[in-house]
Design a protein around this motif. Structure first.
Motif, PDB file in Angstrom:
ATOM      1  N   GLY A 169       5.347  44.849  57.484  1.00 38.49           N
ATOM      2  CA  GLY A 169       4.819  46.013  56.782  1.00 38.49           C
ATOM      3  C   GLY A 169       4.476  47.166  57.708  1.00 38.49           C
ATOM      4  N   LEU A 200       2.069  48.248  59.499  1.00 39.14           N
ATOM      5  CA  LEU A 200       1.495  48.090  60.824  1.00 39.14           C
ATOM      6  C   LEU A 200       2.147  46.957  61.625  1.00 39.14           C
ATOM      7  N   ASP A 203       3.262  42.857  53.229  1.00 41.91           N
ATOM      8  CA  ASP A 203       1.992  42.963  53.939  1.00 41.91           C
ATOM      9  C   ASP A 203       1.032  41.921  53.412  1.00 41.91           C
ATOM     10  N   ALA A 241       8.995  38.097  58.658  1.00 45.61           N
ATOM     11  CA  ALA A 241       8.507  38.801  59.848  1.00 45.61           C
ATOM     12  C   ALA A 241       6.979  38.801  59.840  1.00 45.61           C
ATOM     13  N   ASN A 288       3.491  33.714  63.485  1.00 48.35           N
ATOM     14  CA  ASN A 288       4.134  32.410  63.654  1.00 48.35           C
ATOM     15  C   ASN A 288       3.655  31.325  62.692  1.00 48.35           C
ATOM     16  N   HIS A 342       5.450  30.809  59.343  1.00 54.08           N
ATOM     17  CA  HIS A 342       6.915  30.701  59.232  1.00 54.08           C
ATOM     18  C   HIS A 342       7.358  29.463  58.458  1.00 54.08           C
ATOM     19  N   LYS A 362      11.051  34.256  65.471  1.00 50.89           N
ATOM     20  CA  LYS A 362      10.790  33.232  66.484  1.00 50.89           C
ATOM     21  C   LYS A 362       9.340  33.328  66.894  1.00 50.89           C
ATOM     22  N   PRO A 363       8.701  32.333  67.509  1.00 47.77           N
ATOM     23  CA  PRO A 363       9.200  30.968  67.559  1.00 47.77           C
ATOM     24  C   PRO A 363       9.213  30.412  66.142  1.00 47.77           C
ATOM     25  N   THR A 390      15.717  35.338  64.477  1.00 48.70           N
ATOM     26  CA  THR A 390      15.931  36.675  65.055  1.00 48.70           C
ATOM     27  C   THR A 390      15.552  36.771  66.532  1.00 48.70           C
ATOM     28  N   PHE A 410      17.074  40.320  70.994  1.00 53.57           N
ATOM     29  CA  PHE A 410      17.758  40.842  72.177  1.00 53.57           C
ATOM     30  C   PHE A 410      19.130  40.219  72.355  1.00 53.57           C
ATOM     31  N   TRP A 446      -3.795  37.719  66.942  1.00 54.17           N
ATOM     32  CA  TRP A 446      -3.303  36.410  66.487  1.00 54.17           C
ATOM     33  C   TRP A 446      -2.468  35.714  67.561  1.00 54.17           C
ATOM     34  N   ARG A 447      -1.891  36.483  68.455  1.00 60.33           N
ATOM     35  CA  ARG A 447      -1.054  35.871  69.488  1.00 60.33           C
ATOM     36  C   ARG A 447      -1.851  34.962  70.429  1.00 60.33           C
ATOM     37  N   HIS A 501      12.950  33.897  73.731  1.00 58.17           N
ATOM     38  CA  HIS A 501      14.106  34.796  73.710  1.00 58.17           C
ATOM     39  C   HIS A 501      15.034  34.506  74.885  1.00 58.17           C
ATOM     40  N   TRP A 526      20.143  44.254  67.325  1.00 58.62           N
ATOM     41  CA  TRP A 526      19.706  43.734  66.020  1.00 58.62           C
ATOM     42  C   TRP A 526      20.788  43.915  64.965  1.00 58.62           C
TER      43      TRP A 526
HETATM   44  N1  LIG Z   1      12.294  39.132  67.551  1.00 56.90           N
HETATM   45  C1  LIG Z   1      11.506  39.923  68.248  1.00 56.90           C
HETATM   46  O1  LIG Z   1      11.943  40.637  69.143  1.00 56.90           O
HETATM   47  C2  LIG Z   1      10.059  39.948  67.924  1.00 56.90           C
HETATM   48  C3  LIG Z   1       9.244  41.020  68.330  1.00 56.90           C
HETATM   49  C4  LIG Z   1       7.915  41.041  67.915  1.00 56.90           C
HETATM   50  C5  LIG Z   1       7.455  40.018  67.112  1.00 56.90           C
HETATM   51  N2  LIG Z   1       8.247  38.978  66.761  1.00 56.90           N
HETATM   52  C6  LIG Z   1       7.803  37.914  65.899  1.00 56.90           C
HETATM   53  O2  LIG Z   1       7.654  38.493  64.641  1.00 56.90           O
HETATM   54  C7  LIG Z   1       6.564  37.902  63.965  1.00 56.90           C
HETATM   55  C8  LIG Z   1       5.608  38.998  63.570  1.00 56.90           C
HETATM   56  O3  LIG Z   1       5.113  39.591  64.717  1.00 56.90           O
HETATM   57  P1  LIG Z   1       4.515  41.054  64.712  1.00 56.90           P
HETATM   58  O4  LIG Z   1       4.268  41.406  66.131  1.00 56.90           O
HETATM   59  O5  LIG Z   1       5.372  41.948  63.914  1.00 56.90           O
HETATM   60  O6  LIG Z   1       3.147  40.818  64.000  1.00 56.90           O
HETATM   61  P2  LIG Z   1       2.204  41.877  63.331  1.00 56.90           P
HETATM   62  O7  LIG Z   1       0.869  41.255  63.253  1.00 56.90           O
HETATM   63  O8  LIG Z   1       2.348  43.191  64.025  1.00 56.90           O
HETATM   64  O9  LIG Z   1       2.818  42.054  61.888  1.00 56.90           O
HETATM   65  C9  LIG Z   1       2.838  41.022  60.944  1.00 56.90           C
HETATM   66  C10 LIG Z   1       3.154  41.598  59.608  1.00 56.90           C
HETATM   67  O10 LIG Z   1       3.208  40.547  58.669  1.00 56.90           O
HETATM   68  C11 LIG Z   1       2.329  40.829  57.567  1.00 56.90           C
HETATM   69  N3  LIG Z   1       1.872  39.550  57.072  1.00 56.90           N
HETATM   70  C12 LIG Z   1       1.046  38.682  57.665  1.00 56.90           C
HETATM   71  N4  LIG Z   1       0.898  37.588  56.911  1.00 56.90           N
HETATM   72  C13 LIG Z   1       1.646  37.786  55.803  1.00 56.90           C
HETATM   73  C14 LIG Z   1       1.890  37.043  54.638  1.00 56.90           C
HETATM   74  N5  LIG Z   1       1.358  35.847  54.463  1.00 56.90           N
HETATM   75  N6  LIG Z   1       2.699  37.553  53.693  1.00 56.90           N
HETATM   76  C15 LIG Z   1       3.247  38.750  53.871  1.00 56.90           C
HETATM   77  N7  LIG Z   1       3.049  39.513  54.953  1.00 56.90           N
HETATM   78  C16 LIG Z   1       2.243  39.025  55.898  1.00 56.90           C
HETATM   79  C17 LIG Z   1       1.267  41.722  58.154  1.00 56.90           C
HETATM   80  O11 LIG Z   1       0.621  42.483  57.150  1.00 56.90           O
HETATM   81  C18 LIG Z   1       2.100  42.580  59.093  1.00 56.90           C
HETATM   82  O12 LIG Z   1       2.733  43.627  58.400  1.00 56.90           O
HETATM   83  C19 LIG Z   1       5.982  36.885  64.919  1.00 56.90           C
HETATM   84  O13 LIG Z   1       6.494  35.630  64.616  1.00 56.90           O
HETATM   85  C20 LIG Z   1       6.486  37.330  66.250  1.00 56.90           C
HETATM   86  O14 LIG Z   1       6.621  36.258  67.157  1.00 56.90           O
HETATM   87  C21 LIG Z   1       9.546  38.953  67.154  1.00 56.90           C
END
Ligand SMILES: NC(=O)c1ccc[n+]([C@@H]2O[C@H](COP(=O)([O-])OP(=O)(O)OC[C@H]3O[C@@H](n4cnc5c(N)ncnc54)[C@H](O)[C@@H]3O)[C@@H](O)[C@H]2O)c1
Ligand SMILES: NC(=O)c1ccc[n+]([C@@H]2O[C@H](COP(=O)([O-])OP(=O)(O)OC[C@H]3O[C@@H](n4cnc5c(N)ncnc54)[C@H](O)[C@@H]3O)[C@@H](O)[C@H]2O)c1
Ligand SMILES: NC(=O)c1ccc[n+]([C@@H]2O[C@H](COP(=O)([O-])OP(=O)(O)OC[C@H]3O[C@@H](n4cnc5c(N)ncnc54)[C@H](O)[C@@H]3O)[C@@H](O)[C@H]2O)c1
Ligand SMILES: NC(=O)c1ccc[n+]([C@@H]2O[C@H](COP(=O)([O-])OP(=O)(O)OC[C@H]3O[C@@H](n4cnc5c(N)ncnc54)[C@H](O)[C@@H]3O)[C@@H](O)[C@H]2O)c1
Lengths: 400, 400, 400, 400
Positions: D20, D22, D48, D92, D95, D98, D116-117, D142, D145, D192-193, D211, D335
């Motif tokens: 979403g 943010l 979100d 997205a 973790n 998922h 991921k993870p 996903t 990279f 959360w991380r 990755h 991507w």
């Molecule tokens: N592939 C990549 O390059 C990459 C990069 C960053 C993050 N990630 C992964 O992506 C995931 C999200 O990371 P982020 O940094 O975007 O986190 P974030 O906290 O910035 O964003 C999480 C999003 O998910 C929403 N959300 C949370 N719980 C939810 C739910 N139950 N239902 C619906 N929406 C929900 C939040 O409102 C927010 O919009 C993680 O698993 C992270 O490891 C991957």
């Protein structure tokens, strides 16, 4: 930071002329315009000089069959009849067709986004400018590299006095892909580039360095060329009178000096698009091949490398950020930034929002005309024996 | 590979004029000449305009008290009386003194190694050349950067056709240490550089770019300038008529074009000494700031970086290698290479070994005169309004 | 800034063991020691295992015939009889001979400068340390890269808290010149390196990474290894038990962690000597292949590149500067810096000047012993299955 | 070369959970999936954790009001009722969610693309794999990279024997954005991380280096880890047991060795994502910060830099090219490449086209499970005192 949320009330209905299956630049227009589906929606196209291939292609990228037109005349005519007909059209055809298509589009009541070099003569530019004003439409020019936000960082730093008074401008856009005569034989896109009837009065000057000249003006809007000298060559002789290499020397009104090198015979060069601005205190340097970096060299201090997306950058710069730090942005983000500004300009124009129009920094018709004029002056200098010419900012009859 | 073993029968007895305690370049001469103690032995000096400081300094670097002279006249006179008097003298004094000291040295029967720019006029150069021939002596010029063996690699590759026909020459030697007026106030070495009586008709052109021009000729011995245009500026106005920035455009006889940028106001630039040669097939690029690397860019192939000391380099290049791979060489190795060639040339001259003299590649009096001529042509162009001038390879009366 | 003026009352009479015509490292000793003729004068040598070649070579680099000895025993004996006999000797022979030659030299009343790795065991190191103390002599170790003044810049910045608390240490010294088995066949210098009788208990750990380990300790003198783990391989199996590749993990007493990679099979790697120190606020990184640059990366700020010879550097750093800005320094300047400090240490020792001895930062016998201990711990870890071992700072009987 | 023309019969109806306004990563999914409008069309979302913000956001990026759902349960339920309901959903979210969302999606008959993870344990992975098989659905992961085509170039060159036998693998993914404790306070995504309940058993290992581990397996599909050792730290103590820095050592079954560094406290590091593969003849190196370049270093030859889009690259690589030479591609193209392959895999699955499925190279559920297992093994090693553990490729009960 841009995250794809809409900046205008609704996406604009958009069509394309050119940019078909084999066209080089068409895809860049689409990834720019369609980046987020909140600025433009592709509705129609006359994508190709070959109507059949154009239709097949249009369907293949998701345009409705009936709105893949055999030519721009048909498109403008038919779309005008539709309730949801296109409002804006992009022109991604060879140079020699820009003027007539732009004119037809404006006359059909469309906003226009046109490729560079805009037209052959600045007279045409002035004429189109008057027509656009009369029609209440925007004409944007796709200086595609100029959407990189690090250029806005340079602009901001220069405006804030971070380099002192500008003294030296060093511009380069060179590659080596036309080093041999063969290059002109096998690629369609290259064939017309060396044909003055289609390319216009220049090859590399208009093909490559108009980008860089515009970018320099974007970075330093107050710097005006006072006189210039252009020395151009046709290393592949069959290209004459069109040049495959040119050096331009410039004197600016504030006493600064500049030089520009453009070439398609800089053999092996894969990173030849560069801008360096030297001030009385410091210099700024940007290379297109590392688009997310900016070198800031203050005399007597450690060399600084500024990196995209970092909070220390100017807000003007970071406003156009999309991916955040540690993630590489490339040309597609530049095009997305430019197209978003085109959308905002069109939306503002549609709503008579003059304030927005004044504040938006994007390549408009004036940028297009300025590019043509710069080319006209280059050609005038070159044709007179590579002599200094005072920069003429009115149409020059002798280059028509 | 050079390992310090003697190349000539015995080390030459060597003296210095200038290059004293506060002199910038003197130490470079000594680390070049004395690298291995098998080419030169420092026996005497008139190191300083201030005789006392000169003597104190001389003793401190190991010269005998009695052979630290108050001035060059005394040195030449006294050394001539000694059985083991100096045979060769290096001149590391400000430009305006080179001519008279060189002349006096030759007349005293000494070989001469002189700093660049050699003299003020090419007439002086021709005169000294005649005198040296008459006296059977060598005059070498310390284009100190030119001893880097990667330049010989470029020379070899160009000769072997590895880049095709030369089309474009891009030369740069710029820094930013004189960006402000203050720079002229606090350093002695800078003060005289902006005084035409001592510096001669140019500042940065002679101070910096004569090096680069010579290096380009070393790399491409068959390329001759046909005409040139020089656009020079004095951003710090008090420096006028001497320039602190200049752009030179060149047309070569074979149809190639060149450009050169030299500056001491390129603010913040710490890596501004570069040479790029573009051919019809490939380009070669060398940056003084990474002296052990050479970029070889063949159009359509991966970019290659050639690295010092590797067996794939030409034997001409590796013959001047000293430290081997994985070890960085710097400017001191360049100077050591040049001084070793001076020693070999002097030794050959002493033995009438014309064959060796013909085959040795080093900056001799002709290189010095060519440098002066190039400056004369630049000044002539600049003073006539930065116009194209045919390259005159004879003395130009109007710049005397 | 060092300009060659003497730092000690008179140059030291110097001899060499090893470092003959075909030796790899001998020339580096000579360009270091003899840089300015004010620190050392080469008077004698037993340059080669082959006496004849050694004599021929010695004469050829300017040593008197009578003082080119067939072996070190003869040299130490004969020189002791001369009024102007050598006072200090450098040992540039294969590892396995260092201990006996150093011992003999000390017993002959000479100061010693010895190659790394100093000896095979730290017990030998302790014994020699006692002997040197008893004889009132210096033992220096030629960690030749460590003379680069940018390392002192790192040391100063770390001490001043510019990076915060040290957390991570990342060290690398790798190349690829032994990637194939052939490498061991054709070069003499490589043959003994893979023979444990001559090389000692390690190949690349002792050959390459002892340098880097010492440099890390020079930069961060307060960081002590608490435990380490070494994982070593012999990719060319005939080299076993000696490794051609190793990874070392380290835990420091302050909680920091480190890793080190050393290799001679990192195929194609020409720039593999690097040091990165990560602190809680910023990092510092230096690459031997760009020896005049230092990256200073403050989290959240533009990346800075500090450049040699600039006034913004620490005075500790600039005190060892020789050529000034815009001029490249290489390995020969590092060696010159180290040898100058050896000379100053010897001079201080000769004059019982304990204050100077305490303040001089240079690779002394303790640095040599520390290097051996680090190797002993690495081997102990590796031989026990690449397990963590507490860093033992006393001799480890099981590696003798 | 990809130009946006459809690769599947019609675009897939696509929904998103998370990502979403943010969210950090959501935009990357959209620019990947929607690059060309011929692979996916965004139809619905539960964007979100805050339903209102999620709806507002969804509308703002062009999703119909009624299809912006308050949570994933509602979305899966409602969409199932629609004739044009979504067919595939991307997850997205943090973790810890998922597993349950993936399970629910599969059970709702949807294909899944998950971040991921993938999950916390490999048992969960195996369970989901069985469920997906049973449902006939794809689960993609996903590793964003990994879509960079230069990785396919590495894969092709390794397969073709261009570097010989693989000996050493050097992986790094580090940055410094969490160098201080403050970092954990101000960003939701960071909070959360470092919370094991949401992040799972690791911080940087799972966040960053999964990755890189996947990319290494993509490049070298035949290389299997035999044993590994993981040494992890929590420099910000409040993060324990989750690590902010880790070193992993690996031994592969073919005798090769590897190391990996991952960190979020590598202060100031902006270019810390790198892969180097060393073979018996040559090495390949790629840095994410220069994504269009690949260094190919053959021992004993000039270093080569291969550049994106050039005809000399392998066709596997150029098949994923989009912009052509001289134009920079960044993360969005990676991507787009991955999402296009997801679309093709889903389309193939829908058509039981096993052949296409077998030939498509993309991060599937097995890649996701392999990533979890690698993390499990790292944690097991670390928790047992950073010891060597045999790589267990079955679920490890002790890390559940
Ligand atoms: N592939 C990549 O390059 C990459 C990069 C960053 C993050 N990630 C992964 O992506 C995931 C999200 O990371 P982020 O940094 O975007 O986190 P974030 O906290 O910035 O964003 C999480 C999003 O998910 C929403 N959300 C949370 N719980 C939810 C739910 N139950 N239902 C619906 N929406 C929900 C939040 O409102 C927010 O919009 C993680 O698993 C992270 O490891 C991957
Ligand atoms: N902004 C940039 O970065 C950039 C990059 C490349 C090209 N360009 C400009 O874009 C324009 C097109 O260049 P290109 O390299 O893509 O050329 P191209 O020859 O590769 O493609 C031209 C396309 O236009 C089509 N076309 C030609 N005439 C047409 C007509 N009358 N009606 C409809 N379609 C027609 C062709 O079929 C083809 O698809 C030129 O003006 C060029 O200067 C700009
Ligand atoms: N080859 C190079 O790379 C290089 C670099 C720097 C300077 N230079 C050239 O070297 C020359 C000296 O330049 P610099 O920067 O060292 O100047 P400087 O002013 O720093 O030093 C000049 C030295 O000459 C001494 N001197 C002056 N007049 C003298 C005289 N009549 N007799 C004896 N000694 C005298 C001064 O005392 C001083 O020691 C100039 O011609 C300059 O162009 C060449
Ligand atoms: N500090 C550095 O940067 C560096 C670099 C290379 C080598 N080294 C070290 O230097 C030492 C020599 O290495 P190298 O690569 O030059 O070896 P090398 O085999 O190339 O040369 C050894 C030299 O010592 C001579 N020699 C051997 N035994 C002798 C003896 N008993 N008496 C007199 N001369 C003898 C040989 O004839 C030869 O000239 C080793 O300890 C090595 O680790 C250090």
């Amino acid at each position: 930071m841009i995250n794809g949320e809409r900046k205008i009330s609704r996406p604009l209905r958009w069509g394309m002329v050119g940019g078909g299956r084999l066209g080089q630049v068409g895809y860049k227009h689409r990834i720019g315009a369609l980046r987020d589906n909140t600025a433009f929606i592709l509705k129609a196209g006359a994508f190709d000089i070959d109507p059949e291939r154009g239709k097949d292609f249009g369907i293949n990228i998701g345009v409705e069959d009936s709105r893949c037109y055999p030519n721009y005349q048909a498109m403008f005519a038919e779309e005008a009849k539709l309730e949801d007909g296109v409002e804006v059209v992009s022109i991604a055809t060879p140079n020699g067709t820009h003027y007539e298509i732009t004119k037809a589009a404006l006359e059909a009541g469309l906003h226009v986004i046109c490729e560079k070099p805009l037209f052959f003569t600045s007279e045409e530019g002035e004429e189109i400018k008057r027509l656009a004003e009369q029609k209440g439409k925007i004409v944007g020019v796709t200086y595609g590299f100029s959407g990189n936000q690090m250029l806005l960082q340079m602009r901001a730093m220069i405006e804030q006095g971070k380099i002192g008074d500008i003294r030296i401008v060093d511009l380069q856009y060179t590659h080596g892909f036309s080093s041999t005569e063969d290059a002109d034989k096998f690629s369609d896109a290259q064939k017309w580039r060396v044909d003055p009837k289609i390319a216009g009065p220049t090859f590399v000057l208009g093909d490559l360095s108009t980008h860089t000249y515009y970018m320099s003006q974007l970075i330093m809007p107050h710097m005006k060329v006072k006189k210039l000298l252009c020395d151009r060559q046709s290393f592949i002789h069959s290209r004459a009178p069109l040049e495959d290499n040119a050096f331009v020397s410039m004197h600016y009104e504030n006493g600064a000096v500049g030089r520009l090198w453009t070439s398609s015979v800089n053999a092996g060069c894969m990173d030849g698009h560069r801008i360096r601005i030297v001030g009385s205190k410091a210099s700024l340097e940007w290379w297109d091949s590392k688009p997310g970096e900016l070198r800031y060299e203050v005399q007597g201090e450690p060399v600084q490398t500024l990196i995209r997306a970092m909070p220390y950058l100017d807000e003007q710069c970071n406003a156009d950020e999309r991916l955040g730090a540690l993630h590489t942005e490339g040309l597609s983000e530049s095009w997305a930034n430019i197209y978003l500004k085109f959308a905002m300009a069109i939306d503002a124009k549609n709503h008579d929002d003059e304030e927005t129009l004044r504040s938006l920094v994007y390549p408009d018709i004036d940028a297009g005309i300025d590019g043509i004029r710069w080319l006209e002056n280059c050609v005038r200098s070159a044709e007179n024996g590579s002599v200094w010419v005072d920069f003429a900012d009115r149409p020059l009859l002798d280059v028509n």
